[in-house]
Motif scaffolding. Structure first.
Motif, mmCIF file in Angstrom:
data_model
loop_
_atom_site.group_PDB
_atom_site.id
_atom_site.type_symbol
_atom_site.label_atom_id
_atom_site.label_comp_id
_atom_site.label_asym_id
_atom_site.label_seq_id
_atom_site.Cartn_x
_atom_site.Cartn_y
_atom_site.Cartn_z
ATOM 1 N N ASP A 101 0.812 -1.222 0.000
ATOM 2 C CA ASP A 101 0.000 0.000 0.000
ATOM 3 C C ASP A 101 0.842 1.266 0.000
ATOM 4 O O ASP A 101 0.305 2.376 -0.084
ATOM 5 C CB ASP A 101 -0.968 0.008 1.196
ATOM 6 C CG ASP A 101 -0.260 -0.086 2.536
ATOM 7 O OD1 ASP A 101 0.797 -0.733 2.601
ATOM 8 O OD2 ASP A 101 -0.774 0.466 3.535
ATOM 9 N N SER A 181 -3.132 2.292 12.188
ATOM 10 C CA SER A 181 -2.947 3.641 11.632
ATOM 11 C C SER A 181 -3.924 4.653 12.220
ATOM 12 O O SER A 181 -3.595 5.840 12.342
ATOM 13 C CB SER A 181 -3.095 3.592 10.108
ATOM 14 O OG SER A 181 -2.162 2.695 9.550
ATOM 15 N N THR A 182 -5.118 4.205 12.597
ATOM 16 C CA THR A 182 -6.095 5.115 13.202
ATOM 17 C C THR A 182 -5.590 5.609 14.549
ATOM 18 O O THR A 182 -5.667 6.808 14.863
ATOM 19 C CB THR A 182 -7.446 4.398 13.372
ATOM 20 O OG1 THR A 182 -7.901 3.936 12.101
ATOM 21 C CG2 THR A 182 -8.484 5.343 13.964
ATOM 22 N N SER A 198 -3.852 3.036 6.530
ATOM 23 C CA SER A 198 -5.313 2.944 6.516
ATOM 24 C C SER A 198 -5.861 2.269 7.763
ATOM 25 O O SER A 198 -6.862 2.691 8.327
ATOM 26 C CB SER A 198 -5.787 2.168 5.276
ATOM 27 O OG SER A 198 -5.361 2.800 4.090
ATOM 28 N N ASP A 199 -5.215 1.177 8.195
ATOM 29 C CA ASP A 199 -5.707 0.413 9.339
ATOM 30 C C ASP A 199 -4.547 -0.379 9.951
ATOM 31 O O ASP A 199 -3.391 -0.013 9.760
ATOM 32 C CB ASP A 199 -6.861 -0.516 8.922
ATOM 33 C CG ASP A 199 -6.509 -1.386 7.706
ATOM 34 O OD1 ASP A 199 -5.352 -1.871 7.629
ATOM 35 O OD2 ASP A 199 -7.379 -1.584 6.843
ATOM 36 N N ARG A 202 -3.115 -2.622 6.547
ATOM 37 C CA ARG A 202 -2.604 -1.714 5.515
ATOM 38 C C ARG A 202 -2.014 -0.478 6.199
ATOM 39 O O ARG A 202 -2.592 0.604 6.156
ATOM 40 C CB ARG A 202 -3.716 -1.360 4.536
ATOM 41 C CG ARG A 202 -4.187 -2.556 3.722
ATOM 42 C CD ARG A 202 -5.589 -2.403 3.158
ATOM 43 N NE ARG A 202 -6.004 -3.623 2.499
ATOM 44 C CZ ARG A 202 -6.479 -4.703 3.139
ATOM 45 N NH1 ARG A 202 -6.584 -4.699 4.463
ATOM 46 N NH2 ARG A 202 -6.845 -5.782 2.472
#
Length: 336
Positions: A101, A181-182, A198-199, A202
């Motif tokens: 990614d 990532s959050t 993203s998460d 990823r």
């Protein structure tokens, strides 16, 4: 700092003609940036003391590869106790693995790595087989998202980097931010994962958490035992070659160049850092010999340090990419 203060290293050079390693005592004088070398086997002077502006004090540490007059030297040990005491450092090598990614943000991420003070010493874009992915994630076998991790890491090319710096293992993990990532965006907003992830799967990049893990993972991607490691990602169709030259690599421009290439729509489908010796450089530039006045200088530049080769893809890339690069003389290009 006295005029006569000098630091001594044991440097090793592979002689391709004799197929053996030669060892030298390398002396560096920080007062004027001069160097001299002695052939250790033959017990004689190899290079008289001379100022060499392309070698910098920060480059002098055991494990680094330096270039002196187009000869690539590995610094394998300190040459005396004074040098060991004064320059012995906490520099470490670790793996920075950019996941599938990261592909569209490759230039930005590399730029962030360089700006954070890390040095990239090896780089290669690769495709992991399922077995290689299983070997890589061996410590994650009991985790609930293990199968998703495997599927994701083999879903596209990864870029493996060997990066070097003071306390690199800890600093790289910190720079990555939390695995999710959050959470990274709230707890470490300036981290790699906060900026691009993203998460929890990823999340753009990976870093080992210990010296032992770093050594194992670097060996998987950059085997020292003569193995090949994972396959490169080159496609060899609808492509052309781009070489990021040593001066640009040394000046930390790699990330910016990659971003500029991708911003105009080219795909980078393969990447590898390598060193050229003089014979390779002369062969590479053979078409210019006797034609271009700067041929000799071009050869010297190309073997003066690490290069980065890129496979650039587009339906008809060769002319389009040459037009994008512009004239070989930047001054002339700025005037036209």
């Amino acid at each position: 700092m006295s005029q006569d203060e000098r630091f001594v290293f044991i440097a090793e050079w592979y002689d391709p003609n004799a197929s053996l390693f030669r060892r030298y005592e390398l002396l560096y004088y920080p007062k004027d940036g001069s160097v001299e070398m002695y052939d250790m086997k033959n017990r004689c002077r190899f290079l008289n003391r001379i100022k060499y502006e392309d070698l910098h004090f920060k480059d002098l540490f055991v494990g680094n590869k330096i270039t002196i007059f187009s000869r690539h030297l590995n610094l394998v040990d300190y040459g005396d106790q004074y040098t060991s005491r004064m320059l012995g450092s906490r520099k470490e090598r670790t793996l920075a693995l950019l996941k599938p990614d990261a592909a569209l943000k490759l230039g930005e991420i590399i730029d962030m790595i360089l700006n954070a003070g890390f040095t990239i010493t090896k780089a290669k874009m690769m495709i992991l087989s399922r077995k290689e992915a299983v070997d890589f994630y061996t410590d994650h076998l009991s985790k609930p998202l293990y199968n998703e991790l495997i599927e994701f890491i083999i879903s596209g090319p990864v870029v493996a980097l060997e990066i070097l710096g003071d306390d690199a293992i800890t600093k790289w993990k910190t720079f990555l931010g939390p695995a999710n990532s959050t959470i990274a965006r709230s707890d470490a907003p300036g981290s790699i994962r906060a900026c691009f992830g993203s998460d929890g799967i990823r999340n753009v990049a990976h870093g080992p958490d210990s010296f032992a893990t770093a050594a194992r993972e670097l060996e998987l991607f950059f085997p020292s035992s003569g193995g090949r490691g994972p396959a490169n990602s080159a496609k060899y169709t609808h492509c052309t070659c781009c070489i990021i030259k040593p001066h640009a690599v040394k000046e930390g421009l790699t990330g910016k160049i990659i971003k500029a290439i991708m911003d105009v729509g080219f795909e980078i489908s393969a990447l590898q850092m390598f060193y050229m010796d003089r014979a390779n450089a002369e062969e590479f530039y053979a078409i210019y010999k006797g034609v271009v006045a700067e041929y000799s200088e071009m050869v010297v530049e190309l073997c003066s340090g690490p290069c980065i080769a890129l496979e650039i893809r587009q339906m008809d890339p060769s002319k389009a990419f040459r037009d994008f690069c512009g004239p070989s003389d930047p001054d002339w290009g700025a005037l036209t």
